[in-house]
Design a protein around this motif. Structure first.
Motif, PDB file in Angstrom:
ATOM      1  N   GLY A 359       0.796  -1.225   0.000  1.00 20.04           N
ATOM      2  CA  GLY A 359       0.000   0.000   0.000  1.00 20.04           C
ATOM      3  C   GLY A 359       0.827   1.273   0.000  1.00 20.04           C
ATOM      4  O   GLY A 359       2.051   1.257   0.151  1.00 20.04           O
ATOM      5  N   LYS A 360       0.130   2.395  -0.190  1.00 18.67           N
ATOM      6  CA  LYS A 360       0.781   3.695  -0.338  1.00 18.67           C
ATOM      7  C   LYS A 360       1.560   4.109   0.898  1.00 18.67           C
ATOM      8  O   LYS A 360       2.713   4.562   0.800  1.00 18.67           O
ATOM      9  N   GLU A 361       0.954   4.005   2.092  1.00 24.22           N
ATOM     10  CA  GLU A 361       1.583   4.542   3.299  1.00 24.22           C
ATOM     11  C   GLU A 361       2.903   3.847   3.592  1.00 24.22           C
ATOM     12  O   GLU A 361       3.916   4.508   3.857  1.00 24.22           O
ATOM     13  N   ARG A 362       2.927   2.524   3.551  1.00 26.58           N
ATOM     14  CA  ARG A 362       4.164   1.817   3.857  1.00 26.58           C
ATOM     15  C   ARG A 362       5.210   2.011   2.769  1.00 26.58           C
ATOM     16  O   ARG A 362       6.412   2.084   3.048  1.00 26.58           O
ATOM     17  N   PHE A 363       4.760   2.123   1.510  1.00 28.88           N
ATOM     18  CA  PHE A 363       5.708   2.384   0.433  1.00 28.88           C
ATOM     19  C   PHE A 363       6.312   3.779   0.614  1.00 28.88           C
ATOM     20  O   PHE A 363       7.522   3.973   0.429  1.00 28.88           O
ATOM     21  N   SER A 364       5.485   4.746   0.976  1.00 25.59           N
ATOM     22  CA  SER A 364       5.978   6.105   1.211  1.00 25.59           C
ATOM     23  C   SER A 364       6.967   6.138   2.375  1.00 25.59           C
ATOM     24  O   SER A 364       7.944   6.900   2.354  1.00 25.59           O
ATOM     25  N   GLU A 365       6.730   5.328   3.386  1.00 24.93           N
ATOM     26  CA  GLU A 365       7.668   5.241   4.506  1.00 24.93           C
ATOM     27  C   GLU A 365       9.026   4.727   4.036  1.00 24.93           C
ATOM     28  O   GLU A 365      10.084   5.208   4.485  1.00 24.93           O
ATOM     29  N   LYS A 366       9.003   3.752   3.131  1.00 24.91           N
ATOM     30  CA  LYS A 366      10.266   3.244   2.593  1.00 24.91           C
ATOM     31  C   LYS A 366      11.007   4.345   1.829  1.00 24.91           C
ATOM     32  O   LYS A 366      12.235   4.448   1.899  1.00 24.91           O
TER      33      LYS A 366
END
Length: 587
Positions: A359-366
C-alpha cells in the motif's frame, strides 16, 4: 518552435516589468531596508534568505544560490522554458510577443507540426483500440490484473496495438498520411528486402499494450509497447526521431506535473508499469527513463522543479550497479540544497508489485527512509577496502577523491571530504575540500581562515582573484555608463584583441558594445541579453558578490583594468612578433 523572439522586445519587456511586482504576486515579499525579502520558494527554510533588489532588478537566495532577473524567476518558479516565460510576463503587461522566423525556421516548424499531428492520430488510434477492438480483452485483462483502473489508464493515455502487420498503417493511410511520414515518426518499419519499385512496410507495434510518451507540453512524441504474448523484446520503444530523443525525456513527467498533488520530490523507477502503478496508489511523482541510464539532462529537468530525487532499484547486484551509475551521473550537479537518496527493494519485487502488496503509506515510509547519497557512496567504497589497515585507508582516499572532485563547490562538497577524512583518519582528504580554482563562483581561500571551514569571499583589504576581464564585467554591471566614458581609441584597440580561451573577455567586449550602443541600458537589461546561456549564468554569479569597490572608484578601476588588459595584449603581440623575427633569421 514558433520563431525567434526579437531582442528589442525582450529589452522592452524587461524595462516595463518590475521584479518586485512580479515576484510579490507569486511570493509574499516584505520590505527590509531598500530591498525585499521572503522565504525562498526554491528550497525549504525557516528564516528568509531570499532577497530582491529593486535597484538592480535582481533576486538572489543566500541559502540555495538561486538568482537571476525577472525572466529567470518566472522560468524557475513556474517551471517554464525561456519563450514560455516571455509569453507569461508579456501577458501580465498586456503585450503581444512578436516572432521572427527565417525560411528555415518556418520549414522546420511546419515539418514538426506535421509529425505531431501524425503522432496524435496514432495515439488516438491506440486508445480507441483498447476500448473497441475485437481482440482487446487480453489487454484489458492484463491491465486489470496489474490493479489499474479505467481512470488511471485514461490519465496516462494507455492504448492497445492490435495483432496483425498493418493495422495502424491502414488506419493512417486512410487519412492520406504517407508511409514516409509514419517512418519519420517511428511508427512503421520498412522490410529489409524491399526494393525501390516494390516497398513493403509493417507496424512497429503489434499486439502490445501502448504507453504514449509525452513532452513537457503534453504532446505525444513516442510510444512504449509491452508485449502480451511471448514475442521479444518484452518492452519495445520508439526509435530516435525528429520529435523524440530518449536521452532527454522522462516517462510520466508530464502527468506528474499535471496531477493535483504539489510536487516536492521525484522517484525514478525503471518501467512504464511502475510509474502507472504508483500513480494508481496515489504516488504521482514517479518517472522513468526510456531505455537509457539516468543522465545529467534528466536530473537537471527534475531539479528545476523539486529539491529531492530518489532512485528506486532492485536490491540485487544488478540493481546496485545501476544505482552506482546513477550516483556517478548525480555528483557533478549535486549542488547545496539538493537531496538524492536510493531505495533498494526486496529481492523479487519491483515498485509495481510492492506498492500493491504493502500500500501507499508503507511504500511512502520506505521512500522516506531511503539511503542517503553520502551513505550509499561511502558504504559502497568501504566494501572494497579494509579500513583496519593503513593500505585500506589509503585505498579509500584513492577511490573517493576522483569522484568527490566532481562535486560542485559548496557545503555538501566540504562535508563529503570531511566524512572521507574521518573514515580514512587522514588530513589529506580535508585539504582537498577547498574550492576549485579558476571558477567565477569560486573565490580563493582566505589564508587566515582555518582549514576545513566554509570559504568566504575576501573583503576589503584583499581581493578575489579573478581574471581582469571578469572584474571589469562586475564593474560594468554596477555602472553600465562607464563603457560610454571609454576613449574611442582604447575601445578600438580593445576590439582588436584576439581572445585565447578567454570566454570572459569575449563576454566583456560584447557587453561594452551593447552599453556603448545604448546609453540608457541598465544592468538587468545586460543580464536579460544573455539570460539562459552559460554567459548569463556567469553574470548571475558575478551579481551576487559583495562589491568592495566604492561607487566613486568604479570608473577609475574600470579604466585601470582596461589599460592592464591592453598592456598584456601589447606585450603578447610584441613577443609574438619577436619570435617570428627570430624564426625568420634562423631560416
Amino acid at each position: 518552435m514558433a520563431g525567434l523572439i526579437p531582442q528589442h522586445f525582450i529589452d522592452e519587456l524587461l524595462s516595463r516589468a518590475d521584479i518586485v511586482d512580479v515576484i510579490d504576486k507569486r511570493v509574499k515579499l516584505r520590505k527590509t531596508g531598500k530591498n525585499y525579502s521572503a522565504l525562498c520558494p526554491f528550497h525549504q527554510e525557516k528564516s528568509p534568505s531570499f532577497s530582491v533588489e529593486p535597484d538592480k532588478q535582481f533576486y538572489y537566495c543566500f541559502g540555495c544560490g538561486a538568482g537571476g532577473n525577472v525572466l529567470g524567476f518566472v522560468m524557475a518558479y513556474e517551471q517554464k522554458d525561456f519563450p514560455q516565460a516571455v509569453e507569461t510576463l508579456a501577458a501580465d503587461y498586456g503585450l503581444s510577443v512578436p516572432r521572427q522566423e527565417s525560411g528555415e525556421d518556418t520549414r522546420r516548424k511546419q515539418e514538426h507540426e506535421e509529425l505531431f499531428a501524425v503522432m496524435q492520430r496514432a495515439d488516438h488510434f491506440y486508445q480507441q483500440q483498447l476500448r473497441q477492438h475485437a481482440q482487446r480483452q487480453q489487454a484489458v485483462d492484463y491491465l486489470k490484473s496489474r490493479g489499474l483502473s479505467g481512470a488511471i489508464a485514461k490519465q496516462y493515455g494507455i492504448g492497445f496495438a492490435p495483432p496483425g502487420w498493418d493495422s495502424l498503417l491502414t488506419h493512417l493511410s486512410a487519412a492520406s498520411i504517407t508511409p514516409e511520414l509514419m517512418i519519420q515518426c517511428g511508427l512503421l518499419i520498412e522490410k529489409e528486402d524491399a526494393t525501390a519499385d516494390k516497398r513493403r512496410y509493417y507496424d512497429r507495434f503489434r499486439d502490445r499494450i501502448i504507453f504514449p510518451i509525452r513532452d513537457s507540453r503534453g504532446r505525444t512524441i513516442g510510444f512504449g509497447g509491452r508485449v502480451l504474448g511471448d514475442d521479444k523484446p518484452k518492452y519495445l520503444n520508439s526509435p530516435e526521431t525528429p520529435l523524440y530523443h530518449k536521452g532527454q525525456e522522462l516517462y510520466g513527467l508530464y502527468e506528474a506535473r499535471k496531477s493535483r498533488q504539489k510536487l516536492t520530490r521525484f522517484i525514478i523507477v525503471e518501467g512504464y508499469m511502475d510509474v502507472v502503478a504508483l500513480a494508481q496508489h496515489g504516488i504521482h511523482y514517479a518517472v522513468a527513463t526510456l531505455g537509457t541510464a539516468t543522465n545529467s539532462t534528466h536530473l537537471t529537468r527534475l531539479f528545476r522543479q523539486v529539491s529531492e530525487v530518489i532512485y528506486c532499484f532492485d536490491g540485487d547486484e544488478a540493481g546496485r550497479k545501476a544505482a552506482w551509475r546513477g550516483l556517478e551521473a548525480t555528483l557533478p550537479i549535486m549542488q547545496d540544497g539538493r537531496v538524492v537518496r536510493f531505495l533498494f527493494l526486496p529481492e523479487g519485487e519491483d515498485p509495481d508489485t510492492l506498492v500493491r502488496k504493502i500500500g501507499k503509506e508503507r511504500f511512502s515510509e520506505k521512500i522516506d527512509h531511503a539511503t542517503s547519497l553520502e551513505d550509499f557512496f561511502f558504504n559502497h567504497l568501504c566494501e572494497q577496502v579494509d579500513l583496519h589497515s593503513m593500505e585500506g585507508k589509503a585505498r579509500l582516499v584513492t577511490l573517493a577523491q576522483p569522484l568527490l572532485q566532481q562535486l560542485p563547490d559548496g557545503v555538501f562538497r566540504q562535508l563529503m571530504y570531511k566524512r572521507l577524512a574521518e573514515l580514512s583518519e587522514t588530513e589529506v582528504a580535508m585539504g582537498k575540500a577547498a574550492s576549485r580554482q579558476n571558477r567565477v563562483d569560486a573565490p580563493q581561500a582566505d589564508p587566515e581562515q582555518p582549514a576545513g571551514k566554509p570559504l568566504r569571499p575576501a573583503r576589503s583589504g584583499s581581493s578575489i582573484q579573478r581574471p581582469a576581464s571578469l572584474k571589469a564585467i562586475e564593474l560594468l554591471l554596477s555602472q553600465p555608463d562607464v563603457a560610454l566614458e571609454m576613449d574611442a581609441s582604447l575601445w578600438q584597440e580593445l576590439q582588436g584583441i584576439v581572445p585565447e580561451n578567454d570566454d570572459s573577455l569575449v563576454l566583456l567586449l560584447e557587453l561594452i558594445e551593447l552599453a556603448r550602443n545604448d546609453p540608457k541600458i541598465t544592468a538587468y537589461r545586460l543580464l536579460g541579453h544573455c539570460y539562459g546561456t552559460p554567459r548569463g549564468n556567469q553574470l548571475n554569479q558575478l551579481m551576487k558578490y559583495e562589491k568592495i569597490t566604492p561607487a566613486a572608484g568604479v570608473k577609475h578601476e574600470f579604466s585601470f583594468l582596461i589599460e592592464s588588459m591592453l598592456k598584456t595584449a601589447r606585450n603578447q603581440l610584441y613577443r609574438q612578433q619577436l619570435i617570428a623575427q627570430l624564426k625568420n633569421r634562423i631560416k
